[in-house]
Design a protein around this motif. Structure first.
Motif, mmCIF file in Angstrom:
data_model
loop_
_atom_site.group_PDB
_atom_site.id
_atom_site.type_symbol
_atom_site.label_atom_id
_atom_site.label_comp_id
_atom_site.label_asym_id
_atom_site.label_seq_id
_atom_site.Cartn_x
_atom_site.Cartn_y
_atom_site.Cartn_z
ATOM 1 N N THR A 61 25.520 72.346 57.556
ATOM 2 C CA THR A 61 24.871 71.217 56.887
ATOM 3 C C THR A 61 25.011 69.950 57.730
ATOM 4 O O THR A 61 26.102 69.612 58.187
ATOM 5 N N GLY B 13 21.681 72.095 54.026
ATOM 6 C CA GLY B 13 22.667 72.059 52.946
ATOM 7 C C GLY B 13 22.390 73.119 51.903
ATOM 8 O O GLY B 13 21.268 73.614 51.767
ATOM 9 N N ASP C 174 29.546 76.207 57.825
ATOM 10 C CA ASP C 174 28.582 75.336 57.166
ATOM 11 C C ASP C 174 27.958 74.401 58.192
ATOM 12 O O ASP C 174 28.614 73.509 58.717
ATOM 13 N N SER D 229 25.429 65.894 54.035
ATOM 14 C CA SER D 229 26.715 65.995 53.326
ATOM 15 C C SER D 229 27.104 64.653 52.720
ATOM 16 O O SER D 229 27.692 64.597 51.632
ATOM 17 N N PRO E 63 23.507 74.666 47.724
ATOM 18 C CA PRO E 63 24.203 74.405 46.461
ATOM 19 C C PRO E 63 25.644 74.896 46.528
ATOM 20 O O PRO E 63 25.968 75.820 47.290
ATOM 21 N N LYS E 64 26.504 74.314 45.722
ATOM 22 C CA LYS E 64 27.913 74.699 45.723
ATOM 23 C C LYS E 64 28.123 76.175 45.403
ATOM 24 O O LYS E 64 29.121 76.772 45.808
ATOM 25 N N GLY F 240 19.731 71.945 47.711
ATOM 26 C CA GLY F 240 21.158 71.833 48.021
ATOM 27 C C GLY F 240 21.812 70.636 47.374
ATOM 28 O O GLY F 240 22.926 70.732 46.836
ATOM 29 N N THR F 241 21.132 69.495 47.398
ATOM 30 C CA THR F 241 21.699 68.281 46.812
ATOM 31 C C THR F 241 21.804 68.407 45.297
ATOM 32 O O THR F 241 22.844 68.077 44.697
ATOM 33 N N GLU G 76 28.161 63.275 44.047
ATOM 34 C CA GLU G 76 29.378 63.668 43.325
ATOM 35 C C GLU G 76 30.136 62.440 42.824
ATOM 36 O O GLU G 76 30.640 62.427 41.687
ATOM 37 N N HIS H 292 25.457 64.379 49.488
ATOM 38 C CA HIS H 292 26.151 65.239 48.520
ATOM 39 C C HIS H 292 27.369 64.534 47.940
ATOM 40 O O HIS H 292 27.596 64.535 46.720
ATOM 41 N N ARG H 293 28.172 63.941 48.807
ATOM 42 C CA ARG H 293 29.406 63.288 48.347
ATOM 43 C C ARG H 293 29.093 62.077 47.471
ATOM 44 O O ARG H 293 29.788 61.792 46.503
ATOM 45 N N GLN I 221 24.768 70.382 43.963
ATOM 46 C CA GLN I 221 26.146 69.876 44.047
ATOM 47 C C GLN I 221 26.697 69.532 42.667
ATOM 48 O O GLN I 221 27.912 69.424 42.484
#
Length: 321
Positions: free
Chosen positions: A100, A80, A98, A105, A82-83, A134-135, A112, A108-109, A138
């Motif tokens: 990931t 994963g 991607d 993922s 970063p945005k 990565g997390t 968010e 990540h969601r 986000q």
């Protein structure tokens, strides 16, 4: 001199998980579809054998997007990103894929969702690991607090203890995480959690398989990379389950067989990013020193498969995936 007998207990499940398998397929399919070179940001998975095999097919591994020339496909690793990374790819008009892991993922969601609900997120994980980077990437800077130990939980300073949520890196030790989570819930009783456990099925299954064989063997080898979180956790789990002589090795060539001369029962497993060919290599090397009998100890069956991105299935046009 006749060779001493050695019984090898093979942990199952071991080796590639569905997320790793999908990530490697994405690079291989991109190479077949678009031709070389296909650029990959960071190691697609944490295993040098896998990376070097893909390099031989035309993949080019880089640290950051500024090393990717215009007009070539680029793949993001299974851990994963970063945005800011896909945002930069889109700004440059790069075609990206991607890779990931879908289970990453999911984390990540969830992060968010908690952020949108006004909660500050506490992430249980290891600082500097690509998945953690990565997390945390986000959400805006400061929106995620990282804890690695129970002591970190005691030191947390939060403005609103009634509006917290937690998430975890997917490749942690179940026991290690349980202690940190218990400390979080004791200190912040209102803390919200994920709808489903964040530690992935493959991590849990491989740890359970190691627990099953560790008390039965004199030594245990984990095939994996030194930067592979799930592989290092398998060594820790093996030691915790009764096998003090558990160690991480990348290839058969690293093994000091003289140090294992007294071993009559040897456990072998592989981290989620280590291919089965490396396990076979170790078994073949063991056969040069011992008369080997192999027994497999299976604690779970895995049949999960993750689909490739639509762009590789022929259902998407240019852009990202």
């Amino acid at each position: 001199m006749p060779k001493a007998p050695l019984t090898i207990l093979l942990a199952a499940p071991r080796g590639f998980c569905a997320g790793v398998d999908r990530a490697i397929q994405i690079v291989e399919t991109a190479l077949a579809r678009f031709g070389a070179p296909v650029y990959v940001r960071h190691e697609i998975v944490h295993n040098r054998f896998v990376v070097e095999s893909l390099e031989a097919k035309g993949a080019v591994f880089v640290d950051e997007l500024d090393q990717v020339p215009d007009g070539v496909p680029v793949v993001f690793s299974a851990h994963g990103v970063p945005k800011a990374v896909p945002a930069e790819a889109e700004r440059r008009g790069l075609f990206y894929l991607d890779a990931t892991c879908p289970l990453v993922s999911k984390v990540h969601r969830e992060a968010e969702r908690h952020h949108l609900d006004g909660r500050r997120v506490v992430l249980i994980g290891h600082a500097g690991h690509p998945e953690v980077i990565g997390t945390m990437g986000q959400l805006p800077d400061g929106a995620v607090l990282l804890v690695e130990t129970v002591d970190d939980v005691a030191r947390l300073e939060v403005a609103d203890p009634d509006n917290l949520a937690y998430a975890t890196q997917t490749t942690l030790s179940v026991e290690e995480t349980a202690g940190i989570l218990a400390a979080l819930q004791a200190r912040f009783p209102a803390i919200a959690g994920p709808r489903k456990e964040d530690i992935c099925y493959a991590t849990t299954n491989r740890q359970q398989a190691v627990k099953a064989i560790a008390p039965q063997v004199d030594a245990l080898l984990v095939l994996g990379a030194p930067n592979s979180s799930n592989s290092k956790r398998l060594v820790e789990v093996a030691r915790g389950a009764g096998c003090a002589r558990a160690r991480l090795v990348q290839r058969a060539g690293e093994i000091d067989w003289d140090s294992l001369a007294d071993v009559r029962r040897l456990g072998i497993t592989a981290g989620a990013s280590a291919p089965e060919v490396l396990v076979e290599e170790v078994i073949a090397a063991a056969g040069e020193h011992f008369t080997v009998t192999v027994e497999q100890v299976r604690t779970a069956h895995e049949d999960i498969v993750f689909k490739l991105p639509p762009a590789l299935a022929g259902t998407a046009a240019a852009g990202g995936s």
